[in-house]
Design a protein around this motif. Sequence first.
Motif, mmCIF file in Angstrom:
data_model
loop_
_atom_site.group_PDB
_atom_site.id
_atom_site.type_symbol
_atom_site.label_atom_id
_atom_site.label_comp_id
_atom_site.label_asym_id
_atom_site.label_seq_id
_atom_site.Cartn_x
_atom_site.Cartn_y
_atom_site.Cartn_z
ATOM 1 N N TYR A 83 -7.881 -45.910 -61.489
ATOM 2 C CA TYR A 83 -7.147 -46.390 -60.318
ATOM 3 C C TYR A 83 -7.845 -45.989 -59.024
ATOM 4 C CZ TYR A 83 -3.357 -46.851 -63.722
ATOM 5 O OH TYR A 83 -2.605 -47.187 -64.818
ATOM 6 N N LEU A 84 -7.596 -46.793 -58.006
ATOM 7 C CA LEU A 84 -7.819 -46.418 -56.618
ATOM 8 C C LEU A 84 -6.502 -45.831 -56.136
ATOM 9 C CD1 LEU A 84 -9.862 -46.697 -54.223
ATOM 10 C CD2 LEU A 84 -8.756 -48.885 -53.721
ATOM 11 N N GLN A 85 -6.533 -44.652 -55.494
ATOM 12 C CA GLN A 85 -5.293 -43.953 -55.183
ATOM 13 C C GLN A 85 -5.147 -43.664 -53.695
ATOM 14 O OE1 GLN A 85 -4.436 -41.413 -59.247
ATOM 15 N NE2 GLN A 85 -5.610 -40.415 -57.657
ATOM 16 N N ILE A 86 -3.924 -43.825 -53.180
ATOM 17 C CA ILE A 86 -3.567 -43.393 -51.838
ATOM 18 C C ILE A 86 -2.696 -42.148 -51.984
ATOM 19 C CG2 ILE A 86 -2.603 -44.062 -49.612
ATOM 20 C CD1 ILE A 86 -4.879 -45.878 -50.558
ATOM 21 N N VAL A 87 -3.081 -41.082 -51.317
ATOM 22 C CA VAL A 87 -2.403 -39.793 -51.456
ATOM 23 C C VAL A 87 -1.778 -39.394 -50.120
ATOM 24 C CG1 VAL A 87 -2.670 -37.350 -52.064
ATOM 25 C CG2 VAL A 87 -4.041 -39.095 -53.245
ATOM 26 N N ARG A 88 -0.498 -39.057 -50.149
ATOM 27 C CA ARG A 88 0.208 -38.570 -48.962
ATOM 28 C C ARG A 88 0.111 -37.049 -48.933
ATOM 29 N NH1 ARG A 88 5.337 -39.667 -45.883
ATOM 30 N NH2 ARG A 88 6.361 -37.655 -45.565
ATOM 31 N N VAL A 89 -0.268 -36.516 -47.768
ATOM 32 C CA VAL A 89 -0.419 -35.069 -47.606
ATOM 33 C C VAL A 89 0.420 -34.608 -46.420
ATOM 34 C CG1 VAL A 89 -2.032 -33.170 -47.195
ATOM 35 C CG2 VAL A 89 -2.777 -35.166 -48.512
ATOM 36 N N GLU A 90 1.342 -33.680 -46.673
ATOM 37 C CA GLU A 90 2.123 -33.064 -45.606
ATOM 38 C C GLU A 90 1.524 -31.700 -45.285
ATOM 39 O OE1 GLU A 90 6.235 -32.869 -46.622
ATOM 40 O OE2 GLU A 90 6.418 -35.036 -46.984
ATOM 41 N N LEU A 91 0.899 -31.595 -44.113
ATOM 42 C CA LEU A 91 0.288 -30.342 -43.694
ATOM 43 C C LEU A 91 1.219 -29.618 -42.735
ATOM 44 C CD1 LEU A 91 -3.462 -31.269 -43.018
ATOM 45 C CD2 LEU A 91 -2.520 -29.976 -44.943
ATOM 46 N N THR A 125 1.375 -35.993 -52.650
ATOM 47 C CA THR A 125 2.013 -36.992 -53.494
ATOM 48 C C THR A 125 1.146 -38.244 -53.564
ATOM 49 O OG1 THR A 125 4.152 -36.218 -52.638
ATOM 50 C CG2 THR A 125 4.157 -38.244 -53.927
ATOM 51 N N ILE A 126 0.927 -38.756 -54.767
ATOM 52 C CA ILE A 126 0.241 -40.041 -54.921
ATOM 53 C C ILE A 126 1.250 -41.145 -54.653
ATOM 54 C CG2 ILE A 126 -0.971 -41.580 -56.511
ATOM 55 C CD1 ILE A 126 -1.966 -39.082 -57.984
ATOM 56 N N THR A 127 1.033 -41.913 -53.595
ATOM 57 C CA THR A 127 2.003 -42.931 -53.180
ATOM 58 C C THR A 127 1.633 -44.345 -53.619
ATOM 59 O OG1 THR A 127 0.897 -43.153 -51.039
ATOM 60 C CG2 THR A 127 2.737 -41.583 -51.186
ATOM 61 N N GLN A 128 0.367 -44.564 -53.990
ATOM 62 C CA GLN A 128 -0.051 -45.895 -54.439
ATOM 63 C C GLN A 128 -1.197 -45.770 -55.430
ATOM 64 O OE1 GLN A 128 -1.164 -48.674 -51.330
ATOM 65 N NE2 GLN A 128 -0.777 -50.433 -52.638
#
Length: 436
Positions: A83-91, A125-128
């Motif tokens: 997969y190609l992945q979009i990852v959300r990061v809360e810093l 979190t992986i969002t896509q």
Amino acid sequence: MVVTLEQIDEVEQELHRETTINEEYKIWKKNSPFLYDTLVTHAFDWPTLTCQWFPDVERPSNAGYSVHRLLTGTHTSDGEPNYLQIVRVELPNDDTLADEDGAAGDMDVDGRNKPTAAAARCKITITQKIPHEGEPNRARYMPQNPDLIATKAVNGQVLLFDRTKAPLMPKTADAPCKPELRLLGHTAEGYGLDWHPLKEGHLISAAGDKSICYWDIRGMSGKEQSTMEPLHVFKHHTKSVSDVAWHPMHTCMFASVGDDGQLCMWDIRDTKSSHPRSKVTDAHRGEINAVSFNPSSEFLFATGGANDCIVALWDLRNMKNSLHQLEGHREAVQQLSWSPHNPTILGSSSSDRRVHVWDISRIGEEQSAEDQEDGPPELLFMHGGHTNSVVDFSWNKNEPWTVCSVAEDNVMQIWQMASNIYLGNSANLISDMDIE
């Protein structure tokens, strides 16, 4: 079964290597609270060969954190889908950490480190997940429209995805790969890929077929078009072309480096000649893996050697010899990237499991005998948190000094060195081996 002395020697060498890696990791882990303002480790199910911070950031009011996005991929085995992945990061914000009296530390994702405030409050979190044919060797978004993402596929094609047209998650494990466009021209896989920073839609790619392909995706004829041939194929290298990079100011110029040791400068207007405008035949001792232009300078750029483990600085006006050689890596340099915030700061990752941060303004500074043992004065920082080759890294454009690095050990790390290091209140180099 007969075991030869050579096989025994190989096993002993591998055991010694693993022991060394584990010992160095333990020292790094022990020292990490002194070395970082932020340090987060996240273990994916599979390694990723690529990472890039997206340019956007959200800062929710009264939330105590900022929201960032990362572009990654997967490198699976045993027939598992990629997969190609979009990852959300809360810093977490700096003031949030100060309120909690948090020291830097590692997220206890893999059970190796004790979490502290920065790591514990960082949510990843992986969002896509977008189905991909084989592992994405490299993935990069188009600067003028970050929703358009180009990837290097293992079959040699460059695949173009529109993130907004893909489902957030595939409905089935065997969901097909459906790129918006397949960019043709290569007959072998590769890693070099670069969008033009100034001209929308212009893309160059390097591969093991000794060629460089150049496309302008704005030339799509309509919705029914599924493939595109290159505008031009540049051929001069005699071995695999490892990396390519557009010049940040001269719109028609790009650089290429390859396993033949050549450093070439090309002009896209010169399509009738098979020769680059200028070249250095033996820019390094052996193969070259990376090239990167300084975004703040018209003439300064860097290359990274695979065999000599050297990062070389060059002046475009006189490429007879390199300006300076940055020495410190023990194995092949894999990737180079200049800081988007400081024109003298350059990062390099390597098969030696390290990411080095260089400050070229410190070249030539006097050192004590003790400091010389740690490396040259321009070696500002050494990140040693990975246990395998660091294949890619990316500077965060919205958080100065914050880096994401990924390695073949399934681990992604987000880190920011301690501010006293880059503010000049410490020794020139602080590495994971300095404090025991």
